[in-house]
Design an enzyme around this catalytic site. Structure first.
Site, short mmCIF file in Angstrom:
data_model
loop_
_atom_site.label_atom_id
_atom_site.label_comp_id
_atom_site.label_asym_id
_atom_site.label_seq_id
_atom_site.Cartn_x
_atom_site.Cartn_y
_atom_site.Cartn_z
N THR A 12 0.85 -1.19 0.00
CA THR A 12 0.00 0.00 0.00
C THR A 12 0.89 1.24 0.00
OG1 THR A 12 -0.19 0.20 2.42
CG2 THR A 12 -1.76 -1.26 1.30
N GLY A 13 0.44 2.27 -0.71
CA GLY A 13 1.27 3.46 -0.83
C GLY A 13 2.56 3.18 -1.56
N TYR A 148 0.77 11.82 15.42
CA TYR A 148 1.50 10.90 14.55
C TYR A 148 2.14 9.77 15.35
CZ TYR A 148 4.87 9.23 11.10
OH TYR A 148 5.61 8.44 10.24
#
Length: 246
Positions: A12-13, A148
């Site tokens: 993914t990404g 984050y």
């Protein structure tokens, strides 16, 4: 060496940065690679450059995750490697944090990663490898990083529990936690050339080895964890940060 020959890998990404470098490494080691990303044009360009399959999917959207898993099952059957790499940056002081930023980061980095694993479990081969892209900030305490860092700490908790749950199927689940890596993220942050040089200098001063890492460094570690040589490794977090977290 084609250590991943015959394996089907999903990243993914995978259209930029660490995901792109890992797709390139997987391909070089003989794997059939599928990359995903949110931007169709970027995915198509990366897939063509790499010689891999590209699919558009937003990890921050549950219905998109479910559609992706169904599409891959229909086209490829079961898979051998899942690298949950997609992620976003975002931060603020706790006092001034907004719900918008909190939800944006958590929807991709935590919720999206969680449900990517969840929905892909049925199409993982026995003995498959799952790797989360975490961060060294998960175990650090920098100001303005609460959102984050929390999203990545949550990933590490998921990783360990998933390793226990999936062990009966010999599926291994690990995490790699990079420190500062030379990717285009910093260049896209809006800094002038002078500001960017200053930021990089400040970062390097925090690293005992006195240099930033490369996306290829992380890619090779992810590839190793996906090989049969790593068949006794599960539930582990691997720091790759030049000693920054020391």
């Amino acid at each position: 060496m084609e250590n991943l020959k015959g394996k089907i890998a999903v990243i993914t990404g995978g259209n930029s940065g660490i995901g792109y470098a890992t797709a390139k490494e997987f391909k070089a080691q003989g794997a059939d690679v599928i990359i995903t990303g949110r931007r169709q044009q970027a995915v198509e360009i990366a897939a063509q450059e790499l010689g891999v399959t590209g699919l558009v999917a937003d990890q921050g959207n549950l219905s998109a995750i479910e559609k992706l898993a169904t599409t891959i099952k229909d086209k490829f059957g079961k898979i051998d490697i899942l690298f949950i790499n997609a992620g976003v940056l975002g931060g603020a002081e706790i006092e001034t944090a907004t719900e918008e930023v909190f939800d944006y980061v958590m929807d991709v980095n935590f919720k999206g990663a969680y449900f990517t694993l969840s929905r892909f479990i049925p199409i993982l081969h026995e003995g498959a490898s799952v790797v989360f892209l975490s961060s060294n900030t998960a175990s650090m305490n920098g100001a303005n990083s609460s959102i984050y860092s929390s999203s990545k700490a949550a990933l590490n908790a998921i990783m360990k529990i998933a390793a226990v749950e999936l062990a009966p199927r010999k599926i291994r689940v690990n995490a790699v936690s990079p420190g500062p890596i030379e990717t285009e993220i910093l260049s896209k942050a809006g800094y002038s050339d002078e500001e960017l040089a200053g930021v990089k200098s400040w970062i390097i001063d925090q690293i005992p080895l006195r240099h930033m890492g490369k996306a290829d460094d992380v890619a090779k570690l992810v590839a190793h964890l996906s090989q049969t040589e790593a068949s006794f490794i599960t539930g582990s977090e691997f720091l790759i940060d030049g000693g920054m977290s020391l």
